[in-house]
Scaffold this active site. Structure first.
Site, PDB file in Angstrom:
ATOM      1  N   HIS A 168       0.842  -1.204   0.000  1.00 31.11           N
ATOM      2  CA  HIS A 168       0.000   0.000   0.000  1.00 31.11           C
ATOM      3  C   HIS A 168       0.874   1.251   0.000  1.00 31.11           C
ATOM      4  O   HIS A 168       0.663   2.174  -0.798  1.00 31.11           O
ATOM      5  CB  HIS A 168      -0.913  -0.031   1.226  1.00 31.11           C
ATOM      6  CG  HIS A 168      -1.678   1.232   1.466  1.00 31.11           C
ATOM      7  ND1 HIS A 168      -3.020   1.350   1.170  1.00 31.11           N
ATOM      8  CD2 HIS A 168      -1.296   2.437   1.984  1.00 31.11           C
ATOM      9  CE1 HIS A 168      -3.424   2.577   1.477  1.00 31.11           C
ATOM     10  NE2 HIS A 168      -2.403   3.250   1.976  1.00 31.11           N
ATOM     11  N   GLU A 169       1.861   1.294   0.880  1.00 25.99           N
ATOM     12  CA  GLU A 169       2.720   2.475   0.972  1.00 25.99           C
ATOM     13  C   GLU A 169       3.589   2.635  -0.276  1.00 25.99           C
ATOM     14  O   GLU A 169       3.807   3.756  -0.754  1.00 25.99           O
ATOM     15  CB  GLU A 169       3.596   2.397   2.222  1.00 25.99           C
ATOM     16  CG  GLU A 169       2.828   2.406   3.530  1.00 25.99           C
ATOM     17  CD  GLU A 169       1.919   3.619   3.673  1.00 25.99           C
ATOM     18  OE1 GLU A 169       2.270   4.691   3.142  1.00 25.99           O
ATOM     19  OE2 GLU A 169       0.850   3.493   4.306  1.00 25.99           O
ATOM     20  N   HIS A 193       1.803   4.356  -3.100  1.00 29.92           N
ATOM     21  CA  HIS A 193       1.788   5.820  -2.989  1.00 29.92           C
ATOM     22  C   HIS A 193       3.030   6.414  -3.656  1.00 29.92           C
ATOM     23  O   HIS A 193       2.957   7.439  -4.328  1.00 29.92           O
ATOM     24  CB  HIS A 193       1.766   6.246  -1.516  1.00 29.92           C
ATOM     25  CG  HIS A 193       0.435   6.122  -0.852  1.00 29.92           C
ATOM     26  ND1 HIS A 193      -0.742   6.517  -1.446  1.00 29.92           N
ATOM     27  CD2 HIS A 193       0.101   5.671   0.389  1.00 29.92           C
ATOM     28  CE1 HIS A 193      -1.749   6.313  -0.613  1.00 29.92           C
ATOM     29  NE2 HIS A 193      -1.272   5.796   0.503  1.00 29.92           N
ATOM     30  N   GLU A 237      -6.208   6.891  -1.033  1.00 34.12           N
ATOM     31  CA  GLU A 237      -6.109   5.737  -0.137  1.00 34.12           C
ATOM     32  C   GLU A 237      -6.810   4.523  -0.741  1.00 34.12           C
ATOM     33  O   GLU A 237      -6.308   3.395  -0.661  1.00 34.12           O
ATOM     34  CB  GLU A 237      -6.696   6.080   1.222  1.00 34.12           C
ATOM     35  CG  GLU A 237      -5.914   7.122   2.004  1.00 34.12           C
ATOM     36  CD  GLU A 237      -4.482   6.712   2.260  1.00 34.12           C
ATOM     37  OE1 GLU A 237      -4.199   5.500   2.366  1.00 34.12           O
ATOM     38  OE2 GLU A 237      -3.623   7.609   2.360  1.00 34.12           O
TER      39      GLU A 237
END
Length: 305
Positions: free
Chosen positions: A140-141, A144, A215
């Site tokens: 997930h990070e 980004h 997100e």
């Protein structure tokens, strides 16, 4: 650089629109301050200097603020191993790996581009998550970073900061500058305050709209890269539950950085704060991951292949 993270045209469009609108707002803000304060050199130099510092040193500022430190492979071999594997799968440069000595389970990414990025996890997160769950959070990070939205949110969030700093500077210049505080001075000060408040409110709403979508985009990209959306869903549920147990007063320092966190530090009774949250609700995120899981035909058990 093109990674194997699933691209998201809607995210790219939203980032472009947000930056354009914030750019207009930024120019208007600076122009208004120049007219009101009658010192264009001072306003432009301060604004440009702070924006440059935020852009070039955002990773160091974020690490310092959240008590993070860069860690080498010898110190956290398993953490580095997960990041290495995900970067190889995604075909992207490996970011700097950092750890924050905080019991609150969370993670964040920062940096101006994929070649100058940092991914940081808290010790509380490392203690609580299973390997598959940690992989989902890190994916997930990393998404980004790959989507470059972490740089956009860094620049976007700066406008509210500079509005507050310039107003503070204007206030202290009047208090300590020895200027005669007549009606004209009071009117200028009130006008500066009004412009700053309006700029902050507009930038606040624009950032919230972008942040919530990014997100969801990161959850989607991470689930598709790892092929295990249920592991990410399990991590989300676990981390959100643990944060909800922490008293709100103990989360206040962390709440200033909610836009960067994997899960916002809202506490057990978020109330009105949930309406202005930088993240979509846990239910929205889990619903999306459930749909992806069904599309992939993934096993129901969390962390299952």
């Amino acid at each position: 650089m093109h990674s194997r993270f699933r691209s998201d045209r809607r995210l790219t469009t939203r980032m472009g629109i947000t930056l354009f609108l914030l750019g207009l707002l930024y120019v208007g803000f600076v122009a208004a301050l120049i007219v009101l304060l009658k010192s264009w050199v001072l306003v432009v130099v301060v604004a440009a200097g702070l924006l440059g510092a935020q852009y070039w040193f955002s990773d160091r500022i974020a690490l310092y603020a959240m008590r993070g430190r860069v860690v080498e492979r010898e110190e956290f071999p398993e953490l580095h191993g997960v990041v290495d594997r995900l970067c190889a799968i995604a075909d992207m440069p490996k970011p700097v790996v950092a750890v924050s000595e905080m019991d609150m389970p969370n993670a964040f990414a920062t940096g101006r581009n994929p070649d100058h990025a940092v991914v940081c996890v808290t010790t509380g997160l490392l203690r609580r998550l299973e390997p598959a769950e940690l992989e989902g959070v890190l994916a997930h990070e990393l998404s980004h970073v790959a989507h470059k939205d972490v740089a956009v949110i860094t620049v976007a969030s700066f406008l509210g900061v500079i509005a507050g700093l310039i107003v503070r500077f204007a206030f202290y210049s009047q208090v300590f500058g020895g200027a005669r505080r007549d009606q004209n001075t009071a009117a200028i000060f009130a006008a500066v305050m009004g412009v700053a408040a309006a700029v902050y409110a507009i930038s606040f709403l624009l950032i919230r709209a972008l942040s919530r979508y990014r997100e969801l985009a990161a959850d989607r990209a991470a689930a598709l890269l790892t092929g295990r959306p249920s592991a990410l869903a399990s991590a989300l549920t676990k981390v959100s539950g643990e944060i909800a147990r922490i008293p709100t007063k103990d989360l206040r320092t962390a709440q200033a950085f909610n836009a960067f966190y994997f899960t916002p530090a809202l506490g057990r009774d978020p109330g009105v704060a949930r309406l202005f949250s930088t993240h979509p609700s846990l239910e929205q995120r889990l619903d999306q991951l459930g749909r992806i899981s069904a599309e992939l035909g993934e096993a129901a058990a969390p962390g299952g292949v």
